[in-house]
Motif scaffolding. Structure first.
Motif, PDB file in Angstrom:
ATOM      1  N   ALA A 112       0.824  -1.213   0.000  1.00 51.31           N
ATOM      2  CA  ALA A 112       0.000   0.000   0.000  1.00 51.31           C
ATOM      3  C   ALA A 112       0.861   1.267   0.000  1.00 51.31           C
ATOM      4  O   ALA A 112       0.536   2.234  -0.692  1.00 51.31           O
ATOM      5  CB  ALA A 112      -0.932   0.001   1.205  1.00 51.31           C
ATOM      6  N   PHE A 113       1.967   1.247   0.762  1.00 54.27           N
ATOM      7  CA  PHE A 113       2.828   2.420   0.859  1.00 54.27           C
ATOM      8  C   PHE A 113       3.767   2.533  -0.336  1.00 54.27           C
ATOM      9  O   PHE A 113       4.311   3.593  -0.608  1.00 54.27           O
ATOM     10  CB  PHE A 113       3.640   2.379   2.155  1.00 54.27           C
ATOM     11  N   GLY A 114       4.010   1.416  -1.025  1.00 53.57           N
ATOM     12  CA  GLY A 114       4.915   1.420  -2.174  1.00 53.57           C
ATOM     13  C   GLY A 114       6.380   1.514  -1.788  1.00 53.57           C
ATOM     14  O   GLY A 114       7.211   1.961  -2.586  1.00 53.57           O
ATOM     15  N   ARG A 115       6.695   1.095  -0.582  1.00 55.19           N
ATOM     16  CA  ARG A 115       8.084   1.126  -0.105  1.00 55.19           C
ATOM     17  C   ARG A 115       8.228   0.188   1.077  1.00 55.19           C
ATOM     18  O   ARG A 115       7.247  -0.331   1.598  1.00 55.19           O
ATOM     19  CB  ARG A 115       8.480   2.544   0.319  1.00 55.19           C
ATOM     20  N   SER A 116       9.479  -0.042   1.506  1.00 55.52           N
ATOM     21  CA  SER A 116       9.720  -0.854   2.696  1.00 55.52           C
ATOM     22  C   SER A 116       9.370  -0.051   3.940  1.00 55.52           C
ATOM     23  O   SER A 116       9.506   1.177   3.965  1.00 55.52           O
ATOM     24  CB  SER A 116      11.190  -1.262   2.778  1.00 55.52           C
ATOM     25  N   LEU A 117       8.906  -0.745   4.964  1.00 57.94           N
ATOM     26  CA  LEU A 117       8.540  -0.077   6.212  1.00 57.94           C
ATOM     27  C   LEU A 117       9.768   0.064   7.105  1.00 57.94           C
ATOM     28  O   LEU A 117      10.643  -0.798   7.115  1.00 57.94           O
ATOM     29  CB  LEU A 117       7.465  -0.867   6.952  1.00 57.94           C
ATOM     30  N   MET A 137      -9.501  -6.153  10.339  1.00 58.06           N
ATOM     31  CA  MET A 137      -9.888  -4.763  10.582  1.00 58.06           C
ATOM     32  C   MET A 137      -8.747  -3.798  10.246  1.00 58.06           C
ATOM     33  O   MET A 137      -8.979  -2.716   9.712  1.00 58.06           O
ATOM     34  CB  MET A 137     -10.319  -4.571  12.041  1.00 58.06           C
ATOM     35  N   ILE A 138      -7.517  -4.187  10.548  1.00 62.16           N
ATOM     36  CA  ILE A 138      -6.362  -3.337  10.223  1.00 62.16           C
ATOM     37  C   ILE A 138      -6.258  -3.176   8.709  1.00 62.16           C
ATOM     38  O   ILE A 138      -6.043  -2.063   8.198  1.00 62.16           O
ATOM     39  CB  ILE A 138      -5.067  -3.921  10.825  1.00 62.16           C
ATOM     40  N   ILE A 139      -6.444  -4.271   7.972  1.00 64.32           N
ATOM     41  CA  ILE A 139      -6.377  -4.201   6.505  1.00 64.32           C
ATOM     42  C   ILE A 139      -7.527  -3.364   5.962  1.00 64.32           C
ATOM     43  O   ILE A 139      -7.346  -2.565   5.038  1.00 64.32           O
ATOM     44  CB  ILE A 139      -6.369  -5.623   5.907  1.00 64.32           C
ATOM     45  N   ASP A 143      -7.228  -0.021   3.736  1.00 67.29           N
ATOM     46  CA  ASP A 143      -7.962   0.182   2.479  1.00 67.29           C
ATOM     47  C   ASP A 143      -8.743   1.493   2.505  1.00 67.29           C
ATOM     48  O   ASP A 143      -8.786   2.224   1.512  1.00 67.29           O
ATOM     49  CB  ASP A 143      -8.918  -0.987   2.224  1.00 67.29           C
ATOM     50  N   GLU A 144      -9.368   1.770   3.648  1.00 67.76           N
ATOM     51  CA  GLU A 144     -10.134   3.018   3.793  1.00 67.76           C
ATOM     52  C   GLU A 144      -9.217   4.234   3.657  1.00 67.76           C
ATOM     53  O   GLU A 144      -9.579   5.218   3.013  1.00 67.76           O
ATOM     54  CB  GLU A 144     -10.837   3.024   5.154  1.00 67.76           C
ATOM     55  N   SER A 145      -8.022   4.162   4.252  1.00 67.49           N
ATOM     56  CA  SER A 145      -7.093   5.295   4.164  1.00 67.49           C
ATOM     57  C   SER A 145      -6.573   5.469   2.736  1.00 67.49           C
ATOM     58  O   SER A 145      -6.385   6.593   2.272  1.00 67.49           O
ATOM     59  CB  SER A 145      -5.936   5.128   5.147  1.00 67.49           C
ATOM     60  N   VAL A 146      -6.359   4.354   2.022  1.00 68.53           N
ATOM     61  CA  VAL A 146      -5.916   4.433   0.624  1.00 68.53           C
ATOM     62  C   VAL A 146      -7.004   5.088  -0.220  1.00 68.53           C
ATOM     63  O   VAL A 146      -6.724   5.954  -1.053  1.00 68.53           O
ATOM     64  CB  VAL A 146      -5.554   3.024   0.083  1.00 68.53           C
ATOM     65  N   TYR A 155      -3.792   8.201  10.777  1.00 68.01           N
ATOM     66  CA  TYR A 155      -5.131   8.158  10.193  1.00 68.01           C
ATOM     67  C   TYR A 155      -5.735   6.755  10.326  1.00 68.01           C
ATOM     68  O   TYR A 155      -6.902   6.605  10.676  1.00 68.01           O
ATOM     69  CB  TYR A 155      -5.062   8.592   8.726  1.00 68.01           C
ATOM     70  N   ILE A 156      -4.923   5.741  10.072  1.00 64.74           N
ATOM     71  CA  ILE A 156      -5.387   4.350  10.186  1.00 64.74           C
ATOM     72  C   ILE A 156      -5.808   4.053  11.626  1.00 64.74           C
ATOM     73  O   ILE A 156      -6.839   3.429  11.870  1.00 64.74           O
ATOM     74  CB  ILE A 156      -4.292   3.377   9.701  1.00 64.74           C
ATOM     75  N   GLU A 157      -5.018   4.530  12.594  1.00 63.33           N
ATOM     76  CA  GLU A 157      -5.344   4.308  14.005  1.00 63.33           C
ATOM     77  C   GLU A 157      -6.651   5.011  14.383  1.00 63.33           C
ATOM     78  O   GLU A 157      -7.473   4.457  15.103  1.00 63.33           O
ATOM     79  CB  GLU A 157      -4.198   4.808  14.884  1.00 63.33           C
ATOM     80  N   LYS A 158      -6.872   6.205  13.864  1.00 60.99           N
ATOM     81  CA  LYS A 158      -8.114   6.937  14.140  1.00 60.99           C
ATOM     82  C   LYS A 158      -9.318   6.211  13.544  1.00 60.99           C
ATOM     83  O   LYS A 158     -10.388   6.159  14.157  1.00 60.99           O
ATOM     84  CB  LYS A 158      -8.040   8.377  13.599  1.00 60.99           C
ATOM     85  N   ILE A 159      -9.141   5.654  12.339  1.00 59.99           N
ATOM     86  CA  ILE A 159     -10.228   4.885  11.718  1.00 59.99           C
ATOM     87  C   ILE A 159     -10.588   3.701  12.616  1.00 59.99           C
ATOM     88  O   ILE A 159     -11.757   3.446  12.911  1.00 59.99           O
ATOM     89  CB  ILE A 159      -9.813   4.390  10.310  1.00 59.99           C
ATOM     90  N   LEU A 160      -9.562   2.956  13.069  1.00 61.34           N
ATOM     91  CA  LEU A 160      -9.799   1.783  13.911  1.00 61.34           C
ATOM     92  C   LEU A 160     -10.459   2.172  15.237  1.00 61.34           C
ATOM     93  O   LEU A 160     -11.373   1.484  15.707  1.00 61.34           O
ATOM     94  CB  LEU A 160      -8.486   1.034  14.159  1.00 61.34           C
TER      95      LEU A 160
END
Length: 198
Positions: A112-117, A137-139, A143-146, A155-160
């Motif tokens: 999703a990020f297009g790079r290594s973490l 749920m994390i995935i 997906d929602e953030s993408v 942003y992902i943490e806020k969604i969760l």
């Protein structure tokens, strides 16, 4: 069997102590499971690493590592921020638990990020798991953030957190495919447009 469980006739703590070695649980994993069962029995909700830390001498880091190992080996599950003991109970009763498909969250995030973490980002994924969010749920949150164009861990943490607040268990649950849709798609594929004389 359900009646025995409903009336509390089965002592899972004793079963765990007797079967821990054959289940290849370490002493620390067995101890943490016993603590979780005790907290659940006396009604403390939600059971968090800090709650466990209050009643034992293990460090928070040791508790986190043990909980991650227990979840990864499917002895416990995390459902919306709380721990679920049904997988270990099913194993102790020699019942088959639902087969959980292993997901490599790091690879999903790297795609999703297009790079290594970075190491910090991998720790952030682990912290999401420690907070009790399931891999699905994390995935879904990723997906929602993408889709919204904001691909950040904050942003992902806020969604969760928002989903947990409103009790959302699965954002993008797979929908069953209707037979009529398959028939229509097949007719579209088989349509011979070149034979149509108008």
């Amino acid at each position: 069997m359900d009646e025995l469980l409903e009336y509390g006739c089965i002592d899972f703590k004793k079963l765990l102590i007797l079967k821990a070695k054959s289940m290849k649980l370490s002493d620390q994993e067995c101890y943490v499971l016993l603590l979780i069962m005790t907290l659940d029995e006396i009604g403390i909700k939600p059971i968090t690493p800090s709650q466990i830390h209050k009643i034992c001498s293990l460090s928070l880091q040791q508790i986190d590592e043990t909980l991650i190992a227990l979840v990864d080996h499917h002895y416990i599950a995390r459902m919306n921020g709380s721990l679920d003991l049904r997988p270990i109970e099913n194993l102790l009763l020699n019942q088959k638990s639902e087969e959980v498909q292993e997901v490599d969250l790091v690879s999903v995030f790297e795609d999703a990020f297009g790079r290594s973490l970075s190491q910090r980002e991998v720790q952030l994924i682990n912290s999401l798991k420690c907070q009790g969010h399931s891999d699905d749920m994390i995935i879904d949150a990723l997906d929602e953030s993408v889709k919204s164009g904001v691909i950040t861990f904050r942003y992902i943490e806020k969604i969760l957190d928002n989903w947990a607040k409103y009790g959302v268990k699965r954002r993008y649950a797979p929908q069953p495919i209707k037979q009529e849709n398959i028939d229509v798609e097949q007719r579209i594929k088989d349509y011979k447009w070149w034979e149509n004389d108008e």
